[in-house]
Scaffold this active site. Structure first.
Site, PDB file in Angstrom:
ATOM      1  CG  ASP A  75      -1.687   1.217   1.459  1.00 19.40           C
ATOM      2  OD1 ASP A  75      -2.382   1.634   0.521  1.00 19.40           O
ATOM      3  OD2 ASP A  75      -1.595   1.794   2.560  1.00 19.40           O
ATOM      4  CG  LEU A  76       1.362   3.732  -2.926  1.00 15.40           C
ATOM      5  CD1 LEU A  76       0.931   4.505  -4.159  1.00 15.40           C
ATOM      6  CD2 LEU A  76       2.877   3.625  -2.867  1.00 15.40           C
ATOM      7  CG  ASP A  77      -1.713   7.751   0.478  1.00 10.10           C
ATOM      8  OD1 ASP A  77      -1.058   8.799   0.520  1.00 10.10           O
ATOM      9  OD2 ASP A  77      -2.268   7.339  -0.558  1.00 10.10           O
TER      10      ASP A  77
ATOM     11  N   GLY B  53      -5.316   2.459  -3.247  1.00  7.96           N
ATOM     12  CA  GLY B  53      -6.608   2.987  -3.666  1.00  7.96           C
ATOM     13  C   GLY B  53      -6.478   4.165  -4.606  1.00  7.96           C
TER      14      GLY B  53
ATOM     15  CE  LYS C 102      -5.120  -1.180  -1.639  1.00 11.00           C
ATOM     16  NZ  LYS C 102      -4.239  -0.526  -0.652  1.00 11.00           N
TER      17      LYS C 102
ATOM     18  CG  ASP D 128      -2.383   2.297   6.385  1.00 12.56           C
ATOM     19  OD1 ASP D 128      -2.670   2.032   5.186  1.00 12.56           O
ATOM     20  OD2 ASP D 128      -2.493   3.443   6.862  1.00 12.56           O
TER      21      ASP D 128
ATOM     22  CG  ASN E  26      -7.741   0.345   1.319  1.00 13.86           C
ATOM     23  OD1 ASN E  26      -7.204   0.423   2.426  1.00 13.86           O
ATOM     24  ND2 ASN E  26      -7.283   1.011   0.273  1.00 13.86           N
TER      25      ASN E  26
END
Length: 268
Positions: A8-10, A43, A191, A214, A217
């Site tokens: 994940d990114l954020d 997302g 995902k 985190d 999603n």
């Protein structure tokens, strides 16, 4: 030994300033050089992530819009699943009735917002929004709807989640990417299922994948991967939903890169 790394990114790979650090870039480059496959799993919109991938400088697949879009390392779209037109229209009617909400659509290459006078419509300079009429929304090519509340009220968004699930649970997948962002994709989109498809394409299975996240999603990806790791700053609902998974450090402390350096990189 895991062959595929999905992150994940954020709140996970990115710092709280939404940046990928130099150290993280170095670790991802070394992983690539050692034959591991890295996947951005987010997302976010694919246009946004493609610019970020260019900054990192490695070929990587992109799972975007929570799995509604998958692009390969050459930026070719290899999978898409859109929300049905009649479902979009019905959801927008509900959202339009609450003036405290902002509706967002990811439609093809565009990010559309229902309210411009909102607290969080700015993004990276390379990807900006357009305004749409919530009473006459576009309905074709929509990968994702996401909803924010002007008071950042998670409880009200959680109530909305319950209301929408009561009406559309057989048509859409509803989840939180963060406590203040409620997200809607077509039924079956996640995902985790996108990761499973990419692994199969590369000749691997989910047991060969390690994943970091985190948000709710990330639930499917974290639970389906051979090993899932949760960020220390994850919402308590994520930790409660996945009590058996290891919790690592914070994104601002480069926890993903540190974990990979310690546990996956072959020391030269």
């Amino acid at each position: 030994m895991y062959q595929i790394v999905a992150s994940d990114l954020d709140g996970t790979l990115l710092t709280s300033e939404h940046q990928i650090t130099t150290y993280t870039k170095q670790i991802l480059t070394q992983l690539h050089q050692q034959g591991k496959s890295f996947i951005f799993a987010t997302g976010r919109h694919h246009v946004d992530v493609a610019a970020m991938r260019k900054q990192v400088g490695i070929p990587a697949f992109m799972i975007t819009s929570n799995g509604a879009r998958v692009h390969d390392s050459e930026n070719t779209l290899i999978f898409q699943q859109n929300i049905a037109a009649d479902t979009i229209q019905s959801i927008m009617k509900i959202l339009a009735a609450d003036k405290a909400l902002q509706a967002n659509l990811y439609q093809n290459d565009d990010w559309l917002v229902s309210r411009e006078d909102f607290y969080d419509t700015s993004n990276e300079a390379h990807f900006s929004y357009k305004v749409f009429d919530i009473n006459n929304p576009p309905v074709e090519g929509v990968a994702k709807i996401f909803i924010k509340h002007e008071q950042k009220d998670h409880d009200k968004l959680a109530l909305l989640e319950t209301q929408l699930n009561a009406k559309f649970a057989d048509k859409v997948h509803i989840t939180f990417s963060s406590p203040n962002c409620l997200e809607i994709m077509d039924k079956g989109v996640s995902k985790g299922h996108a990761l499973q498809a990419i692994a199969k394409m590369k000749g691997y299975e989910l047991k060969d994948c390690i994943a970091f996240g985190d948000g709710m999603n990330d639930f499917e990806m974290l639970s389906m991967a051979g090993k899932g790791l949760i960020m220390e700053t994850a919402h308590h609902k994520v930790k409660e939903a996945l009590p058996n998974l290891e919790v690592i450090g914070r994104s601002d402390d480069e926890a993903v890169a540190n974990y990979l350096a310690k546990n996956l990189l072959i020391q030269q």
